[in-house]
Design a protein around this motif. Structure first.
Motif, PDB file in Angstrom:
ATOM      1  N   ARG A   1      18.637  55.778 -27.044  1.00 25.06           N
ATOM      2  CA  ARG A   1      18.372  56.741 -25.955  1.00 25.06           C
ATOM      3  C   ARG A   1      19.504  56.737 -24.931  1.00 25.06           C
ATOM      4  O   ARG A   1      19.857  57.793 -24.396  1.00 25.06           O
TER       5      ARG A   1
ATOM      6  N   VAL B   1      15.601  51.253 -29.825  1.00 31.53           N
ATOM      7  CA  VAL B   1      15.262  52.584 -29.279  1.00 31.53           C
ATOM      8  C   VAL B   1      15.995  52.818 -27.954  1.00 31.53           C
ATOM      9  O   VAL B   1      16.581  53.890 -27.731  1.00 31.53           O
TER      10      VAL B   1
ATOM     11  N   ASP C   1      22.841  58.904 -25.596  1.00 35.81           N
ATOM     12  CA  ASP C   1      22.869  60.383 -25.502  1.00 35.81           C
ATOM     13  C   ASP C   1      23.811  60.864 -24.401  1.00 35.81           C
ATOM     14  O   ASP C   1      23.939  60.241 -23.384  1.00 35.81           O
TER      15      ASP C   1
ATOM     16  N   LEU D   1      11.469  57.505 -32.421  1.00 42.61           N
ATOM     17  CA  LEU D   1      12.496  58.476 -32.004  1.00 42.61           C
ATOM     18  C   LEU D   1      12.326  59.850 -32.672  1.00 42.61           C
ATOM     19  O   LEU D   1      13.031  60.802 -32.318  1.00 42.61           O
TER      20      LEU D   1
END
Ligand SMILES: Nc1ncnc2c1ncn2[C@@H]1O[C@H](COP(=O)(O)OP(=O)(O)OP(=O)(O)O)[C@@H](O)[C@H]1O
Ligand SMILES: Nc1ccn([C@@H]2O[C@H](COP(=O)(O)O)[C@@H](O)[C@H]2O)c(=O)n1
Length: 218
Positions: A215, A211, A218, A25
């Motif tokens: 993501r 991960v 967001d 990331l």
């Protein structure tokens, strides 16, 4: 800044998975168990009795701890001494829970962990331990309980330690979880915390699960 808080029992993959996820990331990574271990190492180094809370609290007055938070430049130092490997020795692991159950030690280190988060210059940081989702960073952007069955965790730990017998490794892991659980609850997900059970996932799949969660936040 995105803060990702990860808790879980011993051997659940917190350190290795957090570090790999941080790398993917472009985030920093803070291993909080390293600070408890470094204080335990300091106590042993200075001949302090780890069963005497007041002696441990006194150590905090001269505890020049530093940690590398870049996933490709991880180190743990006490003053000028690099203790990155020494803090993983069984003699340190054997006493770290006694150090971590002292309330003044926890209060001091919680503030230290928060100051390390503030010092990070990357767009995000992954911070892992036992009380991160509940005490250190309860307002984190993403909060994860990373778990696996005791059997899976013991097998993974035994595979990496060649100096200890599998039975001894299993006994130490289970006894450390039992002691640590008296101080903080890292076996049950608090409200809003997402559980990732890696028992049937391989390492890369576990990293991807973390991960992907970050993501999609967001
Ligand atoms: N999903 C997985 N599949 C297989 N092995 C894994 C997985 N996740 C972690 N591991 C391995 O398990 C071992 C223990 O992981 P790690 O040291 O990161 O756990 P930890 O939760 O930080 O433990 P501790 O709290 O005792 O420091 C490592 O060898 C790691 O590579
Ligand atoms: N947030 C935390 C992190 C760790 N501890 C204590 O430190 C020991 C070592 O942690 P590792 O993750 O390196 O295995 C752990 O057994 C706890 O006693 C803690 O209390 N809170």
């Amino acid at each position: 800044m995105t803060v990702v808080a990860i808790d879980g029992p011993a051997g659940s993959g917190k350190s290795s998975v957090s570090r790999a996820a941080a790398r993917a990331l472009g985030f920093s990574y803070q291993d909080t168990g390293a600070a408890y271990r470094a204080l335990a190492w300091t106590a042993l180094d200075r001949g302090v009795d780890t069963e005497q809370p007041e002696q441990l609290v006194a150590l905090l007055r001269d505890f020049p701890y530093s940690i590398g938070i870049h996933p490709d430049d991880y180190f743990v130092r006490v003053g000028a001494t690099d203790v990155t490997d020494a803090i993983r020795e069984p003699r340190v692991t054997a006493v770290v829970s006694a150090v971590a159950r002292v309330p003044e030690v926890r209060a001091y280190l919680v503030e230290l962990f928060r100051s390390v988060i503030r010092s990070s210059s990357t767009p995000g940081i992954i911070i892992e331990g036992r009380d991160i989702t509940t005490v250190v960073a309860p307002d984190a952007t993403v909060r994860i309980l990373l778990t696996a069955t005791e059997e899976a965790r013991m097998a993974r730990r035994s595979a990496e330690l060649s100096t200890e017998s599998a039975a001894k490794t299993a006994q130490q892991l289970s006894s450390r979880d039992a002691q640590d659980s008296k101080v903080v609850d890292f076996m049950n997900a608090a409200d809003g915390v997402v559980t990732i059970d890696s028992t049937d996932l391989d390492f890369d799949q576990t990293v991807s699960a973390v991960v992907d969660l970050v993501r999609t936040s967001d």
